[in-house]
Structure formats: structure tokens, C-alpha cells
Design an enzyme around this catalytic site. Structure first.
Site, PDB file in Angstrom:
ATOM      1  N   GLU A 290      -6.067   6.245  -1.685  1.00 33.53           N
ATOM      2  CA  GLU A 290      -6.404   4.555  -1.016  1.00 33.53           C
ATOM      3  C   GLU A 290      -7.710   4.475  -0.478  1.00 33.53           C
ATOM      4  OE1 GLU A 290      -1.897   3.894   1.615  1.00 33.53           O
ATOM      5  OE2 GLU A 290      -3.248   5.342   2.451  1.00 33.53           O
ATOM      6  N   VAL A 291      -8.634   4.613  -1.273  1.00 30.82           N
ATOM      7  CA  VAL A 291      -9.855   4.151  -1.034  1.00 30.82           C
ATOM      8  C   VAL A 291     -10.318   3.238  -2.252  1.00 30.82           C
ATOM      9  CG1 VAL A 291     -12.184   5.164  -1.127  1.00 30.82           C
ATOM     10  CG2 VAL A 291     -10.199   6.215  -2.157  1.00 30.82           C
TER      11      VAL A 291
END
Ligand code: TNX
Length: 477
Positions: A290-291
């Protein structure tokens, strides 16, 4: 498991654990006396040496025990007769797995008498990696609470505890190279709770408690996203050198490291090096999930750099599924979690030698609500009732992935909505038992109708131990 048709074993006053005199057998015996004694509510003695009298639970290391074609690591043969129990395994871990099975065989008859049926069990796991990922960052859990989770894991023959030690809301491990991380960023949690942190000694106690049960601890330092706690403690990691405030909400994807900030590289090197040095097990998890605010090329640099540091420390890297978009090397473990994703990168990663660990959110995210009435939990992957956690095949989860690329199964419990150990157990149980059976038993040798009955048999033990569980309406408890 084969019922031999003989009379059941009914333990009486002479019940005792009998082992050979090797240190491995004695440690297995001590733990067996503890868990079987607690289950049956009788004090159990430990005897070494030859003892063939009735009432013995005999444990021994034998190379040829268990199914001959299975990996010797955890296989075992368990024989129950009216006279007692004989448990053999090539390795100590197999003895512990056999004891877990023995505990499941004990039941009470109509008169409240404890007995175990006469059986021969020749058993070995389907997957070598059968894990639980526990988020101690959103809410903190003490060493004793983690030990209770490890006790339940051992009962279910799980063998990997993955600790999600760092996130936006808190940093939970004191590492020697960067004391400010624990000093400045451990006293926060989601919703403003007290937080907490493991000292090196605390962490060593968790590792030792796990090791005694042949459970490997896999520590996770989540990067390059999920790093607000790190940035708060170490402002030199931000482009402007200004520490962001602490964060106690539950949004994801907003914080990140920066390749061009000079302190970044040493941070990766030192912190991952510390964690590798503190961990006897073979794996270090580098996060990677989840970057949402980083260009693909910079993300790949982070994954490569973290991977190289972990490799240089002699460990095998593990990362969430997003790392499949970086060029993963042979042996790296890619943890599949979001079924919404395109399968193609996972198939390509496997072709390049990566191994896939199956944690599909819609099956094994044990922070998902059971149904619309669940007070605790999230629902982004849907509701996950007990049967959802049970009725699936890990080898068929990612279309096009060869079965031999699947290293195992790992449940995950994220703790945004779970401030207490009671909350944690209500979400874990009974679903963790379903995931454990998916991970242990061959697909064609397990089924929902049988599991419904087996899982009900675990509930009295959970009650006795004081572990709250969700009484799923899918089971006759
Ligand atoms: C996704 S799964 C996350 C976590 C959240 C979780 C909540 C994954 C790799 N990232 O940051 O806590 O959903 O279910």
C-alpha cells in the site's frame, strides 16, 4: 487416521509422560505434561527411561515415523490403545504436532469420563508454512498476550508467527541502532490508546516461547510506506527534516520514505540488520504494501535495497504481494493478500523463482467482520464467516499459479478495531482453526461437515483457558 476397533484409552491415576533421555525428548515431554495435564485437569509426571506399564504417554524420536514420503520435519505416528499412547516422530517438532492431535482426540463420554479412541494416525502437513500474522502496531499486545496466541497456534499445529511490528500508528520493537524509534514512537495506538513496545529482552522471550513450540517468528518492518511512526521519531528521514505529528487514525497509504533523503539508506541497512540479528529464524518481512504515493521506479529501488540488506544478513526476504512488481529474486516469499489484484505479476514472480504465501483477504483476514452484526472488525474484503475461512483451496487461489510455488497459508489479524486481547480472540476463534486445517490437511482428506464437528470439540478447551470465541451459527457448539 484409522480407528483400530480396540478399546479406548481411559486415563486413570497412573497417567504419566515417558520419554528417552535426550534433551530434545525431555523438552518435548515437559511441554506435553503441561498441555495434556491442563487439558485433563490432572498433574502429570515425567519419567525418563524404559517404562512399558499401562497409562504411559510415550514419546520418542524415530527416523521412520510418519508417512514415509513426507518431509521428516513435522511428520509423526500416533498410536492410541487401551494401555496408553505411543507417539513417534523423526524430529521434535513432529512430537509436538502429534501431541496437538492427541489433545483433540481426548473427549468426555456421557458420564464425564475422559477418553481417547483407539487409533493409529500417520500424519504430516500439506504446507511447510502455516502462519498467523499479528498486527501489534495498530494496537499493542503484551508478551503474555502474544504467548497466549502462541499457545492456541501450537494447539492448531501452526508453525509461523509473523509480527507486524511497525506502522503509522506505532513502532513496537526497541532496536539498538535507533533508540528514538521506541522512545518517541511507541506510546501511541489507534484511537489514542496507550501503545507499548517490546524491549530486546521481551522480543527474545516471545521468540523463545515460540521456539519451544517449534513456531518460527517472522518480524516485519513495514516499508517504504506505513512509516509515519518512524518519520515522527527520526525527522532526518523526511525531505524537510520536520517530524510529522503522531497518527492514531486508520487511513493507509499516506506516509513514505524517500530514496533521495540521505539518512534513508542507513536506516534500512541498520534497522533491518538489527532485526535480522535479533531473530534466529530464517525470514525477515520487509512489508512493501500500500505505497500509494510513490513512482514505480523508486518503489522498486526500496524493495531491491531492503531485499539485499536482508540477504546480506543471511535471511530470506518476505514481502506483501506488491513486491511482485519489483524484480523479486529466487526464494523470496511473496505474500498474496488482495484478491482484487491482477494475478499476472504473481505468476511471473513464481516463474522467476519466488514462492507464494496465501493470505487472501476474503478467506483468512481474521479482522474482517463475520457478518453484518459483528461489532468488531472491518469489511473491505467482505464478511468472512467460519465456512468462508474453511472452504477454499490455497493451490487454486491465484489463477495460473503452479501449485508447487505455494509455500503455505497465513491468516492475518489487523488490529485497527481490536484494542484488547478479548477482541483479538473473538476474531481469531474459531476461524483460526479453519485456516489451520486448510494449511495442514490435504484438500481431498478434509471437508466442512467433519470440520463443523471437530471445531465444536475445541470449544471446551478455549472456555477452560478463558479464550473468548465467536459462537458461529454455522456450528452446533
Ligand atoms: C490492508 S493487508 C493492509 C493493512 C490493513 C488491513 C486491514 C495489507 C498488506 N495492508 O494495512 O490493516 O488491510 O484489513
Amino acid at each position: 487416521m484409522r480407528r483400530t476397533g480396540g478399546l479406548p484409552f481411559v486415563p486413570d491415576g497412573d497417567l504419566r509422560v515417558v520419554v528417552g533421555d535426550t534433551p530434545d525428548e525431555i523438552s518435548a515431554g515437559v511441554l506435553t505434561a503441561e498441555v495434556v495435564g491442563a487439558l485433563l485437569d490432572v498433574p502429570l509426571g515425567l519419567v525418563t527411561g524404559p517404562d512399558v506399564g499401562p497409562g504411559a504417554v510415550r514419546l520418542g524420536l524415530h527416523d521412520d515415523a510418519g508417512p514415509a514420503d513426507a518431509d521428516p520435519a513435522e511428520r509423526y505416528t500416533l498410536t492410541v490403545t487401551a494401555d496408553g499412547v505411543d507417539l513417534r516422530a523423526p524430529r521434535p517438532a513432529g512430537l509436538l504436532r502429534g501431541v496437538a492431535t492427541l489433545c483433540q482426540l481426548f473427549g468426555r463420554d456421557g458420564d464425564g469420563r475422559v477418553s481417547a479412541p483407539a487409533v493409529v494416525v500417520q500424519d504430516a502437513p500439506r504446507y511447510a508454512w502455516r502462519g498467523l500474522s499479528l498486527d501489534v502496531a495498530r494496537h499493542f499486545f503484551t508478551v503474555e498476550e502474544v504467548a497466549a496466541v502462541l499457545g492456541v497456534m501450537a494447539q492448531l499445529k501452526l508453525n509461523v508467527l509473523h509480527l507486524h511490528l511497525t506502522d503509522d500508528q506505532g513502532w513496537r520493537l526497541d532496536v539498538p541502532s535507533r533508540p528514538p524509534l521506541a522512545l518517541r514512537s511507541s506510546s501511541t495506538a489507534v484511537g489514542g490508546g496507550a501503545g507499548g513496545c517490546y524491549s530486546a529482552d521481551d522480543y527474545a522471550r516471545i521468540v523463545a516461547f515460540a521456539a519451544a513450540r517449534h513456531i518460527t517468528v517472522v518480524p516485519e518492518i513495514d516499508l517504504p510506506g506505513h512509516v509515519n511512526a518512524a518519520l515522527h521519531a527520526l525527522p532526518e528521514l523526511t525531505p524537510d527534516g520536520v517530524a510529522p505529528p503522531t497518527y492514531t487514525g486508520i487511513e493507509v497509504g499516506f506516509s513514505r520514505l524517500h530514496r533521495d533523503v540521505p539518512a534513508t539508506r542507513a536506516f534500512l541497512q541498520d534497522v533491518l540488520g538489527d532485526v535480522a540479528a535479533m531473530t534466529p529464524g530464517p525470514y525477515v518481512h520487509i512489508g512493501g504494501d500500500e505505497v500509494l504515493t510513490m513512482a514505480a521506479e523508486e518503489y522498486r529501488w526500496f524493495v531491491r535495497t531492503a531485499r539485499d540488506v536482508v540477504r546480506a544478513a543471511g535471511k530470506t526476504p518476505v514481502g506483501w504481494q506488491e513486491i511482485a512488481h519489483a524484480d523479486v529474486d529466487p526464494g523470496t516469499v511473496v505474500q498474496y493478500w488482495d484478491p482484487r489484484a491482477d494475478p499476472e505479476p504473481f505468476v511471473a514472480a513464481a516463474a522467476a523463482g519466488a514462492r507464494l504465501l496465501m493470505s487472501p483477504g476474503s478467506r483468512v483476514y481474521l479482522d474482517m467482520k463475520y457478518d453484518a452484526d459483528s461489532e468488531l472488525g472491518l469489511a473491505w474484503a467482505g464478511y468472512v464467516e467460519l465456512r468462508d475461512s474453511y472452504d477454499w483451496d490455497p493451490d487454486r487461489t491465484v489463477p495460473g499459479l503452479p501449485a508447487d510455488a505455494v509455500v503455505g497459508v497465513e491468516a492475518a489479524v489487523w488490529t485497527e478495531t481490536l484494542p484488547t486481547a478479548e477482541d483479538l480472540f473473538v476474531m481469531l476463534l474459531p476461524r483460526l482453526a479453519a485456516v489451520a486445517e486448510v494449511a495442514w490437511s490435504a484438500q481431498d482428506r478434509r471437508g466442512w461437515e467433519g470440520f463443523r464437528v471437530r471445531v465444536a470439540g475445541l470449544a471446551p478447551g478455549w472456555d477452560r483457558a478463558g479464550y473468548p470465541f465467536y459462537p458461529s451459527p454455522q456450528v452446533d457448539w
